[in-house]
Scaffold this motif. Structure first.
Motif, PDB file in Angstrom:
ATOM      1  N   LEU A  29     -11.748   0.811   2.516  1.00 10.56           N
ATOM      2  CA  LEU A  29     -10.742  -0.079   1.927  1.00 10.56           C
ATOM      3  C   LEU A  29     -11.395  -1.228   1.159  1.00 10.56           C
ATOM      4  O   LEU A  29     -10.885  -1.686   0.132  1.00 10.56           O
ATOM      5  CB  LEU A  29      -9.821  -0.628   3.020  1.00 10.56           C
ATOM      6  CG  LEU A  29      -8.850   0.418   3.586  1.00 10.56           C
ATOM      7  CD1 LEU A  29      -8.181  -0.109   4.847  1.00 10.56           C
ATOM      8  CD2 LEU A  29      -7.803   0.800   2.530  1.00 10.56           C
ATOM      9  N   ASN A  50     -16.251   1.043  11.890  1.00  9.16           N
ATOM     10  CA  ASN A  50     -14.988   0.933  11.158  1.00  9.16           C
ATOM     11  C   ASN A  50     -15.134   1.398   9.703  1.00  9.16           C
ATOM     12  O   ASN A  50     -15.086   0.598   8.761  1.00  9.16           O
ATOM     13  CB  ASN A  50     -14.472  -0.505  11.231  1.00  9.16           C
ATOM     14  CG  ASN A  50     -13.006  -0.600  10.850  1.00  9.16           C
ATOM     15  OD1 ASN A  50     -12.483   0.285  10.166  1.00  9.16           O
ATOM     16  ND2 ASN A  50     -12.356  -1.656  11.288  1.00  9.16           N
ATOM     17  N   ASN A  58       1.871   0.622   5.440  1.00  9.19           N
ATOM     18  CA  ASN A  58       1.446   0.184   6.782  1.00  9.19           C
ATOM     19  C   ASN A  58       2.378  -0.887   7.315  1.00  9.19           C
ATOM     20  O   ASN A  58       2.719  -0.912   8.498  1.00  9.19           O
ATOM     21  CB  ASN A  58       0.025  -0.396   6.721  1.00  9.19           C
ATOM     22  CG  ASN A  58      -1.000   0.685   6.504  1.00  9.19           C
ATOM     23  OD1 ASN A  58      -0.661   1.866   6.449  1.00  9.19           O
ATOM     24  ND2 ASN A  58      -2.253   0.283   6.372  1.00  9.19           N
ATOM     25  N   PRO A  63      -8.988  -5.552  12.193  1.00  9.36           N
ATOM     26  CA  PRO A  63      -8.420  -4.235  12.478  1.00  9.36           C
ATOM     27  C   PRO A  63      -8.533  -3.311  11.258  1.00  9.36           C
ATOM     28  O   PRO A  63      -8.683  -3.778  10.134  1.00  9.36           O
ATOM     29  CB  PRO A  63      -6.958  -4.554  12.787  1.00  9.36           C
ATOM     30  CG  PRO A  63      -6.694  -5.852  12.104  1.00  9.36           C
ATOM     31  CD  PRO A  63      -7.984  -6.610  12.183  1.00  9.36           C
ATOM     32  N   ARG A  64      -8.447  -2.014  11.518  1.00 11.08           N
ATOM     33  CA  ARG A  64      -8.457  -1.043  10.428  1.00 11.08           C
ATOM     34  C   ARG A  64      -7.324  -1.365   9.471  1.00 11.08           C
ATOM     35  O   ARG A  64      -6.184  -1.488   9.891  1.00 11.08           O
ATOM     36  CB  ARG A  64      -8.258   0.365  10.982  1.00 11.08           C
ATOM     37  CG  ARG A  64      -9.499   0.920  11.654  1.00 11.08           C
ATOM     38  CD  ARG A  64      -9.273   2.190  12.454  1.00 11.08           C
ATOM     39  NE  ARG A  64     -10.086   2.139  13.675  1.00 11.08           N
ATOM     40  CZ  ARG A  64     -11.403   2.348  13.701  1.00 11.08           C
ATOM     41  NH1 ARG A  64     -12.049   2.654  12.600  1.00 11.08           N
ATOM     42  NH2 ARG A  64     -12.068   2.246  14.833  1.00 11.08           N
ATOM     43  N   GLY A  65      -7.633  -1.550   8.206  1.00  6.22           N
ATOM     44  CA  GLY A  65      -6.574  -1.832   7.233  1.00  6.22           C
ATOM     45  C   GLY A  65      -6.879  -3.024   6.351  1.00  6.22           C
ATOM     46  O   GLY A  65      -6.603  -2.992   5.157  1.00  6.22           O
ATOM     47  N   GLU A  66      -7.436  -4.085   6.942  1.00  6.23           N
ATOM     48  CA  GLU A  66      -7.669  -5.295   6.161  1.00  6.23           C
ATOM     49  C   GLU A  66      -9.115  -5.741   6.349  1.00  6.23           C
ATOM     50  O   GLU A  66      -9.407  -6.575   7.206  1.00  6.23           O
ATOM     51  CB  GLU A  66      -6.707  -6.416   6.574  1.00  6.23           C
ATOM     52  CG  GLU A  66      -5.269  -6.205   6.135  1.00  6.23           C
ATOM     53  CD  GLU A  66      -4.558  -5.134   6.965  1.00  6.23           C
ATOM     54  OE1 GLU A  66      -4.903  -4.953   8.150  1.00  6.23           O
ATOM     55  OE2 GLU A  66      -3.680  -4.456   6.411  1.00  6.23           O
ATOM     56  N   ARG A  73     -10.887  -2.205  -2.676  1.00 10.08           N
ATOM     57  CA  ARG A  73     -10.597  -3.561  -3.164  1.00 10.08           C
ATOM     58  C   ARG A  73     -11.572  -3.973  -4.263  1.00 10.08           C
ATOM     59  O   ARG A  73     -11.197  -4.629  -5.237  1.00 10.08           O
ATOM     60  CB  ARG A  73     -10.671  -4.573  -2.017  1.00 10.08           C
ATOM     61  CG  ARG A  73      -9.482  -4.494  -1.080  1.00 10.08           C
ATOM     62  CD  ARG A  73      -9.555  -5.590  -0.020  1.00 10.08           C
ATOM     63  NE  ARG A  73      -8.457  -5.450   0.928  1.00 10.08           N
ATOM     64  CZ  ARG A  73      -7.646  -6.445   1.318  1.00 10.08           C
ATOM     65  NH1 ARG A  73      -7.824  -7.665   0.836  1.00 10.08           N
ATOM     66  NH2 ARG A  73      -6.670  -6.231   2.167  1.00 10.08           N
ATOM     67  N   THR A 117     -13.052   3.009   8.038  1.00 12.84           N
ATOM     68  CA  THR A 117     -11.786   2.776   7.336  1.00 12.84           C
ATOM     69  C   THR A 117     -11.869   1.496   6.517  1.00 12.84           C
ATOM     70  O   THR A 117     -11.537   1.473   5.324  1.00 12.84           O
ATOM     71  CB  THR A 117     -10.638   2.634   8.364  1.00 12.84           C
ATOM     72  OG1 THR A 117     -10.577   3.825   9.136  1.00 12.84           O
ATOM     73  CG2 THR A 117      -9.309   2.399   7.677  1.00 12.84           C
ATOM     74  N   ASN A 118     -12.323   0.436   7.180  1.00 14.94           N
ATOM     75  CA  ASN A 118     -12.398  -0.834   6.466  1.00 14.94           C
ATOM     76  C   ASN A 118     -13.467  -0.831   5.380  1.00 14.94           C
ATOM     77  O   ASN A 118     -13.320  -1.492   4.351  1.00 14.94           O
ATOM     78  CB  ASN A 118     -12.611  -1.986   7.448  1.00 14.94           C
ATOM     79  CG  ASN A 118     -11.281  -2.491   7.988  1.00 14.94           C
ATOM     80  OD1 ASN A 118     -10.238  -1.909   7.686  1.00 14.94           O
ATOM     81  ND2 ASN A 118     -11.309  -3.554   8.781  1.00 14.94           N
ATOM     82  N   TRP A 160      -0.145   1.479  -0.452  1.00 11.07           N
ATOM     83  CA  TRP A 160      -0.646   1.931   0.851  1.00 11.07           C
ATOM     84  C   TRP A 160      -0.442   0.854   1.908  1.00 11.07           C
ATOM     85  O   TRP A 160       0.020   1.117   3.016  1.00 11.07           O
ATOM     86  CB  TRP A 160      -2.123   2.314   0.711  1.00 11.07           C
ATOM     87  CG  TRP A 160      -2.744   2.891   1.940  1.00 11.07           C
ATOM     88  CD1 TRP A 160      -2.737   4.203   2.316  1.00 11.07           C
ATOM     89  CD2 TRP A 160      -3.452   2.171   2.963  1.00 11.07           C
ATOM     90  NE1 TRP A 160      -3.409   4.344   3.504  1.00 11.07           N
ATOM     91  CE2 TRP A 160      -3.859   3.123   3.923  1.00 11.07           C
ATOM     92  CE3 TRP A 160      -3.788   0.828   3.141  1.00 11.07           C
ATOM     93  CZ2 TRP A 160      -4.584   2.772   5.052  1.00 11.07           C
ATOM     94  CZ3 TRP A 160      -4.507   0.477   4.278  1.00 11.07           C
ATOM     95  CH2 TRP A 160      -4.902   1.441   5.221  1.00 11.07           C
ATOM     96  N   MET A 161      -0.800  -0.397   1.544  1.00  6.13           N
ATOM     97  CA  MET A 161      -0.645  -1.496   2.494  1.00  6.13           C
ATOM     98  C   MET A 161       0.830  -1.726   2.821  1.00  6.13           C
ATOM     99  O   MET A 161       1.184  -2.051   3.952  1.00  6.13           O
ATOM    100  CB  MET A 161      -1.271  -2.783   1.939  1.00  6.13           C
ATOM    101  CG  MET A 161      -2.794  -2.784   2.006  1.00  6.13           C
ATOM    102  SD  MET A 161      -3.561  -4.208   1.146  1.00  6.13           S
ATOM    103  CE  MET A 161      -3.199  -5.562   2.280  1.00  6.13           C
TER     104      MET A 161
END
Lengths: 568, 568
Positions: free
Chosen positions: A519, A513, A543, B501-504, A523, A515-516, A539-540
């Motif tokens: 991210l 992952n 989503n 999940p991808r995103g958080e 953060r 992506t995470n 961005w969030m």
């Protein structure tokens, strides 16, 4: 006014001028003794100034009579006059201190007698050419020949490179009171501004200074590639040195950092100093605020001497034309973080201090990048060959994405896309923990110390040592992306990262992952950078809206049509 | 000097004074038209100043003759005179703009005609008491009665609370040209400093302003509890408003944020403004730098208008005694991050602007804490009851450690000990994802926006939703500590965190390893805070030495003795 006492200053150059900037804000009257229209007088309109030379006894007496505290912006004053007036007015720092410091040989002896390390020195007064030769046999070459008094900005110094230089040295400085100093084979020069108050000794942060032709050219706060342990030691040494003197006010302490990491005091100035100009923008209290408060016994809360942001100061010296300084200042107007200070000295003369500028930025690397074009102008004026900085405007990377093998790159693509989209500057490197352990070690140790990196993302599969080893060599946060390898479904990589021993954490995200991981890096940067945080929030939000849109579609179409539109 | 052109200023109050501070640094001559010894003239010693009133036509003409660009520090000037001189000298901003803005009713009409939202207004000139009553029936009560001209700092304004107030209102303002404004039921007041150059319109950050008795008391940069979306919208609105006017220079735009989050323009000032004082310390370029550069067509790089650090500005107003402002300034000397500006106005008069101070700090919450004792002094002087701030000197928490149940606290002890040891201020809270989902949501949304938190550590066992849900509601980095629950050895908790999940993302550390969670939080803070990073480095060095010591012991004693000393 915060204080009704009047401050008298011997000398009205740029240091006096910047002291008055600070005093003006507190409505404290400063009486300047210098010629009319001197830099300091230009920004202070009242009838308490004294016209004349700070070397004139009658003028000094007049200044003392009209002031409650007398201080100096230059140490080359007649100390005897100050001793005389000290019976009627406070003189800060003490005339005794000025007397010791203005004679550099006496200064060194005094420091040594108080247990402060200085370069070894030999008195040469009256010793002539023979004396210079003897020093050569004792110290070896090169050594430093210096005038004990009236030496500054390179004037009064001579580097004796070999016995063949002695005649020229004697010719240049022979009529002055001389001494010799053993050559300090230094790695770099550091400086600390020290504040001596009625209650104790405080310090500003340690800075790196760069001299060119024996004149200060640049200061870097904090110093580049110097460990915090050394900067702390430099502050302690500076405190010890200034603690040995009488009186109140700020002192500039210049020192050498030798190749074995020991520190030697080079010179002390009993006044605000060029190496402290950066404090005007970079610290809540400037060296001028501190000097004023120290000599008037006003409070100086120590944490006001902290660095708000890293800063670089560039001196604006006179060049070959009378407007050379104006050209630099004009160029600096285009630099968003440059604060320009011109001293009101009229036409430039080569080497004369006409002004300075300070660039502050969130990282020293960003400040270096911004100031480079201005250094280039300075160097061009000096006729130095300038390699134009690469035209690339790519910002300095804040995130390093490291992989052990290029085979992991496809897994990272989604994360790299996120970093690109959210405008986080990053670099990608291949640093295998097993095939290039030394390179990984070197890269990890340099991260955040020799460059402006703030976060590292490491991806690895199987035994997955890369992020954990990196975390063992750096103090930056390290994020681990467990990559699914041939066996065990990536759980092997996941455990290799989460289960690091107590002491060296790896911030682990889900298997494959990236992506995470990206991210999370965003953060981390956003924890202090509100612009980054806002980009992430937007961005969030995007989503969130996308999912709400899908929900609406599912509600309206029903699950069967929805599945069809998914091709299922 | 960077520019040989001379700037003429109508008015020599504090705004002119701070403009001259900026001009002095560039060696640009500013000619002030005002009485002798006015605040601006005190810090500018040259023979180009004009003595007299900025309302005197002959004096304005004289100023125009000796200057290349004429500007104002107050809009209550004779615009006709400026129109006249504008044929011989540049006037910035344009006299046409000053003419519109100095009449607040005309200002509102002009903005409305350019599609900018303002409060609804009704002309009352010549309408007398009957007019005031009609407004009451149309707008309801309260409404705002204002003089079209010469109204500032609360003078010329009257809040009509009921029909019973009308007589008093007529008595107070009846002899002035009046208009009425519908009451804006605002949540808070915001302000934006706008820079209009020859090339376009730029803005400083949005700030929150607090008024008391209709005079600006405080500004907060950035505003408290306002989303970045709103601050961006405020900047856009301010840009649109100022884009409608002719001329160059900075403009202060004050606006209302209504309870439904819409924005309304309140007032515009065609000059540097009280709500922009904070820029002197908080931004690389101040509003004064920007004004000077704008009217002289010098470069203004937009990123120089960024916020270096959050800042709070407190006005120092005259109180009941002539030295009330000095008392505040003296107290501020004890505040490490307070920059004090006294305006050189001599004795205080109640409500007069005598100076201001700005506190900058790494977080707004830290600035709030530091400035509170100074606000208390201001309030005491006004006779307001002051609740003394709690004497506790505990710093504001940067890390929140959240747990779903107190049963997880023992697992966290090691991590909390680390945070304590490394001097990272933290708070511990119980926020269960399942038992108190609303409280977790509220806490997560406020984190880092309504307070100064920068990192969250969440510990949970089993299905372990806590850190993942928290990460879904905040943009701060969230670290997860998987707690070993009754079954599955903690692997359940571990997967619940890493496999978000991808995103958080949740930055997951080892099972039960709160030590590493704490160290990761320290690394995240250390990414930008070099002091924290240094404390971590020293701590890691200590661990390294300890292991090396053990290695030496093992080498010297052999494994059998070593095991014995371990009691095995």
């Amino acid at each position: 006014m915060v204080d009704t006492r009047k401050v008298g200053v011997l000398g009205g150059g740029q240091l006096g001028r910047m002291l008055i900037e600070a005093a003006n804000r507190l409505n404290i009257q400063v009486n300047v003794l210098d010629v009319d229209k001197s830099p300091a007088k230009q920004i202070s309109s009242h009838d308490g100034h004294i016209s004349g030379s700070f070397k004139d006894a009658a003028a000094v007496k007049k200044l003392a009579e009209s002031s409650d505290v007398v201080t100096v912006e230059i140490e080359h004053v007649d100390v005897g006059m100050l001793e005389e007036v000290s019976s009627q007015v406070a003189v800060e720092p003490s005339w005794k201190t000025l007397k010791i410091i203005k004679d550099k040989y006496a200064q060194k002896g005094y420091l040594e007698s108080h247990g402060v390390q200085v370069a070894e020195s030999i008195d040469l007064e009256g010793k002539g050419v023979e004396g210079l030769k003897e020093v050569g046999s004792k110290f070896g070459y090169p050594y430093m020949l210096k005038s004990k008094t009236e030496a500054y900005d390179g004037r009064g110094n001579f580097v004796v490179k070999s016995e063949g230089d002695i005649e020229a040295a004697q010719k240049a400085l022979g009529d002055r009171p001389l001494y010799a100093e053993r050559w300090a084979d230094f790695r770099m020069e550091l400086a600390v501004m020290v504040v001596k108050t009625k209650d104790g000794v405080l310090t500003f942060p340690t800075v790196e200074t760069i001299h060119e032709d024996s004149i200060c050219k640049l200061t870097y706060a904090p110093p580049r590639n110097v460990s915090p342990e050394i900067t702390a030691r430099a502050q302690e040494l500076a405190k010890k040195a200034i603690g040995a003197f009488e009186g109140k006010g700020v002192f500039g302490v210049e020192m050498f950092l030798l190749k074995d990491d020991t520190l030697l005091i080079n010179e002390i100035a009993p006044r605000p100093h060029n190496s402290g100009h950066y404090t005007i923008e970079a610290c809540p209290l400037s060296q001028y605020d501190a000097h004023l408060r120290a000599i008037l016994d006003l409070p100086i809360p120590e944490s006001g001497l902290r660095l708000r942001e890293p800063a670089i100061m560039l001196n604006i010296l006179g060049g070959q034309t009378t407007d050379s300084h104006v050209q630099i200042a004009k160029k600096a107007l285009e630099s968003p973080n440059a604060s320009i200070h011109l001293y009101g000295k009229g036409d430039a003369r080569p080497g004369r201090k006409m002004g300075h500028l300070t660039v502050t930025a969130p990282t020293l690397a960003a400040a270096e990048k911004e100031i480079q074009p201005l250094i280039d102008v300075v160097d061009q004026q000096k006729g130095k060959a300038v390699t134009p900085s690469p035209a690339s405007s790519s910002p300095e990377p804040l995130v390093a994405v490291i992989i052990g093998s290029d085979s992991d790159l496809p897994v990272l693509k989604a994360g790299l896309d996120i970093l690109t989209k959210l405008q986080v500057p990053f670099t990608t490197r291949i640093t295998s923990a097993h095939r290039t352990p030394d390179w990984l070690r070197e890269y990890s140790k340099a991260a955040g110390t020799a460059n402006g990196l703030r976060v590292i993302i490491g991806a690895a599969g199987g035994a997955a040592h890369l992020p954990g080893m990196c975390a063992s060599w750096t103090t930056l946060p390290v994020i681990g992306v467990p990559v699914k390898a041939t066996h065990l479904d990536g759980v092997d990589s996941l455990y290799s990262m989460t289960q690091m021993p107590r002491g060296e954490p790896v911030a682990t995200v889900g298997i494959n992952n990236s992506t995470n991981a990206a991210l999370l890096a965003v953060r981390i940067l956003g924890a202090t950078d509100l612009e980054v945080r806002e980009r992430l929030r937007v961005w969030m939000e995007g989503n969130e809206k996308e999912v709400l849109r899908k929900d609406q579609k599912l509600l309206e179409e029903g699950y069967q049509t929805y599945l069809k539109s998914m091709g299922k």
